[in-house]
Write a protein that holds these residues in place. Sequence first.
Motif, PDB file in Angstrom:
ATOM      1  N   ARG A 153      -3.023 -14.132 -30.168  1.00 31.04           N
ATOM      2  CA  ARG A 153      -2.331 -14.745 -29.033  1.00 31.04           C
ATOM      3  C   ARG A 153      -2.792 -14.035 -27.757  1.00 31.04           C
ATOM      4  N   TRP A 154      -2.639 -14.733 -26.647  1.00 33.84           N
ATOM      5  CA  TRP A 154      -2.966 -14.163 -25.338  1.00 33.84           C
ATOM      6  C   TRP A 154      -1.697 -14.046 -24.507  1.00 33.84           C
ATOM      7  N   TYR A 155      -1.669 -13.088 -23.603  1.00 38.48           N
ATOM      8  CA  TYR A 155      -0.580 -13.051 -22.627  1.00 38.48           C
ATOM      9  C   TYR A 155      -1.087 -12.495 -21.303  1.00 38.48           C
ATOM     10  N   GLY A 156      -0.328 -12.816 -20.251  1.00 39.25           N
ATOM     11  CA  GLY A 156      -0.744 -12.411 -18.917  1.00 39.25           C
ATOM     12  C   GLY A 156       0.084 -11.318 -18.317  1.00 39.25           C
ATOM     13  N   ALA A 157       1.340 -11.196 -18.711  1.00 37.93           N
ATOM     14  CA  ALA A 157       2.249 -10.244 -18.065  1.00 37.93           C
ATOM     15  C   ALA A 157       2.495  -9.028 -18.957  1.00 37.93           C
ATOM     16  N   VAL A 158       3.536  -9.076 -19.801  1.00 36.17           N
ATOM     17  CA  VAL A 158       3.960  -7.892 -20.557  1.00 36.17           C
ATOM     18  C   VAL A 158       4.312  -8.285 -21.986  1.00 36.17           C
ATOM     19  N   LEU A 159       3.950  -7.411 -22.911  1.00 33.69           N
ATOM     20  CA  LEU A 159       4.393  -7.505 -24.301  1.00 33.69           C
ATOM     21  C   LEU A 159       5.557  -6.538 -24.485  1.00 33.69           C
ATOM     22  N   ALA A 160       6.726  -7.072 -24.866  1.00 34.49           N
ATOM     23  CA  ALA A 160       7.897  -6.246 -25.159  1.00 34.49           C
ATOM     24  C   ALA A 160       7.965  -6.000 -26.651  1.00 34.49           C
ATOM     25  N   ALA A 161       8.152  -4.723 -27.028  1.00 35.97           N
ATOM     26  CA  ALA A 161       8.167  -4.372 -28.452  1.00 35.97           C
ATOM     27  C   ALA A 161       9.278  -3.367 -28.751  1.00 35.97           C
ATOM     28  N   GLY A 162      10.318  -3.359 -27.924  1.00 36.10           N
ATOM     29  CA  GLY A 162      11.421  -2.435 -28.120  1.00 36.10           C
ATOM     30  C   GLY A 162      12.756  -3.145 -28.011  1.00 36.10           C
ATOM     31  N   PHE A 163      13.706  -2.518 -27.324  1.00 34.78           N
ATOM     32  CA  PHE A 163      15.070  -3.035 -27.222  1.00 34.78           C
ATOM     33  C   PHE A 163      15.097  -4.470 -26.701  1.00 34.78           C
ATOM     34  N   ASP A 164      14.300  -4.769 -25.661  1.00 34.26           N
ATOM     35  CA  ASP A 164      14.320  -6.110 -25.081  1.00 34.26           C
ATOM     36  C   ASP A 164      13.832  -7.159 -26.075  1.00 34.26           C
ATOM     37  N   ALA A 165      12.828  -6.826 -26.867  1.00 31.71           N
ATOM     38  CA  ALA A 165      12.351  -7.756 -27.886  1.00 31.71           C
ATOM     39  C   ALA A 165      13.423  -7.971 -28.957  1.00 31.71           C
ATOM     40  N   LEU A 185      25.666 -11.675 -24.836  1.00 34.00           N
ATOM     41  CA  LEU A 185      26.312 -11.260 -26.077  1.00 34.00           C
ATOM     42  C   LEU A 185      25.326 -10.528 -26.972  1.00 34.00           C
ATOM     43  N   ALA A 186      24.082 -10.990 -27.013  1.00 38.05           N
ATOM     44  CA  ALA A 186      23.063 -10.321 -27.820  1.00 38.05           C
ATOM     45  C   ALA A 186      22.833  -8.891 -27.338  1.00 38.05           C
ATOM     46  N   ILE A 187      22.863  -8.686 -26.027  1.00 36.24           N
ATOM     47  CA  ILE A 187      22.722  -7.329 -25.482  1.00 36.24           C
ATOM     48  C   ILE A 187      23.850  -6.438 -25.980  1.00 36.24           C
ATOM     49  N   THR A 288       7.548  -8.927 -31.631  1.00 35.24           N
ATOM     50  CA  THR A 288       7.238  -8.745 -30.220  1.00 35.24           C
ATOM     51  C   THR A 288       7.480 -10.039 -29.435  1.00 35.24           C
ATOM     52  N   TYR A 289       7.645  -9.871 -28.118  1.00 36.27           N
ATOM     53  CA  TYR A 289       7.760 -10.997 -27.191  1.00 36.27           C
ATOM     54  C   TYR A 289       6.753 -10.797 -26.072  1.00 36.27           C
ATOM     55  N   ALA A 290       5.928 -11.818 -25.846  1.00 33.49           N
ATOM     56  CA  ALA A 290       4.885 -11.757 -24.830  1.00 33.49           C
ATOM     57  C   ALA A 290       5.169 -12.813 -23.775  1.00 33.49           C
ATOM     58  N   ASP A 291       5.187 -12.411 -22.502  1.00 33.71           N
ATOM     59  CA  ASP A 291       5.551 -13.326 -21.410  1.00 33.71           C
ATOM     60  C   ASP A 291       6.911 -13.975 -21.675  1.00 33.71           C
ATOM     61  N   GLY A 292       7.786 -13.246 -22.371  1.00 40.30           N
ATOM     62  CA  GLY A 292       9.108 -13.763 -22.696  1.00 40.30           C
ATOM     63  C   GLY A 292       9.144 -14.698 -23.890  1.00 40.30           C
ATOM     64  N   GLU A 293       7.989 -14.956 -24.509  1.00 40.97           N
ATOM     65  CA  GLU A 293       7.912 -15.871 -25.650  1.00 40.97           C
ATOM     66  C   GLU A 293       7.752 -15.087 -26.945  1.00 40.97           C
ATOM     67  N   ARG A 294       8.379 -15.599 -28.007  1.00 45.35           N
ATOM     68  CA  ARG A 294       8.260 -14.951 -29.315  1.00 45.35           C
ATOM     69  C   ARG A 294       6.793 -14.911 -29.724  1.00 45.35           C
ATOM     70  N   ALA A 295       6.305 -13.725 -30.090  1.00 40.34           N
ATOM     71  CA  ALA A 295       4.891 -13.557 -30.413  1.00 40.34           C
ATOM     72  C   ALA A 295       4.724 -13.153 -31.873  1.00 40.34           C
ATOM     73  N   LEU A 296       4.179 -11.969 -32.136  1.00 36.05           N
ATOM     74  CA  LEU A 296       3.826 -11.545 -33.492  1.00 36.05           C
ATOM     75  C   LEU A 296       4.647 -10.340 -33.918  1.00 36.05           C
ATOM     76  N   ARG A 297       4.836 -10.223 -35.218  1.00 33.45           N
ATOM     77  CA  ARG A 297       5.513  -9.042 -35.762  1.00 33.45           C
ATOM     78  C   ARG A 297       4.569  -7.851 -35.731  1.00 33.45           C
ATOM     79  N   LEU A 298       5.142  -6.678 -35.520  1.00 32.60           N
ATOM     80  CA  LEU A 298       4.352  -5.464 -35.642  1.00 32.60           C
ATOM     81  C   LEU A 298       3.970  -5.259 -37.111  1.00 32.60           C
TER      82      LEU A 298
END
Length: 313
Positions: A153-165, A185-187, A288-298
């Motif tokens: 997958r490609w992304y332009g901004a940020v890959l989140a792989a922690g609490f936010d993901a 509520l999820a937070i 992980t979430y890339a550009d806010g979109e569900r991406a790939l598992r670690l």
Amino acid sequence: MLAVTAADHPSVAPPADGPVAVLANPAAGRGRHRELLPQLLERLAAAGRPVELLRACTAEQAEQVCHAAVAGGAAALVAVGGDGTVHRALQAVAGTAVRFGPVPAGTGNDFAADTGFPADPLAAAEVIAAALREGRSRPVDLARITGADGVRRWYGAVLAAGFDAIVNERANRMRWPRGSRRYDLAILVELARLRPRRYTLRLDGEPVETDAVLVAVGNGACYGGGMRICPDADPTDGLLDVVVGGRFDRRTLIRVKPRIYRGTHVAHPLVHSYRARIVELAAEGITTYADGERALRLPVTVTAVPRAVHLLR
């Protein structure tokens, strides 16, 4: 280690007289810019090229029609929406010569902002139209994610792989409540379950093991609608910025989180920043979430690809 360039991937040379394909998400930004679409199309058409509005009912269809437009000879692709819409369009233009323009019309418009487009959708469309008329574009980097199974997958901004993901993943599994309250509520649920996780990273081959709560890999600086999680990231330097927030407890995380909007969280003693061309990242139980979109598992490998997309600026 050799740098990876967009030339390492198949390139599509668009015809000089090809149309401008437009992917528009009418639900972006909770629909507040829906009525602007005719004006946006009119401004794009002022560049003197045929404009084709792509039709899609789902995110998956959006990605498919973008790929079809590129394969069918579009000279440019324009995404009208937020980071999610941009993310879908980037899958089609990454590594090609097809020029790209984001028109920020979503809740989060981080890629457009980080690459210098006006925040006003009509002004952004005029910038894109001017670039089309004048035949100019500006190359910027993208990040490419490769999963353990070889999926890319490609992304332009940020890959989140922690609490936010983790929060995003829980919110997407919830059926109630609707809207932003579901995310809130999820937070709360994930704050109650907060614990550092063991991450293994390799940064250009150099191993780093750490217990962390926040992990982000940035091609750009921002995610989540202006949160400067990787404040020093530059989408033209051929590098990825990695920001790791260590063993935060709940109280400390709540106190530090607002500082991310200003990018001052990186001065906290539990936050560590790195820079690399290739980032290998592993941990148990993280999607992980890339550009806010569900991406790939670690585990995943993230690679900075210089000049991977040509922006209409």
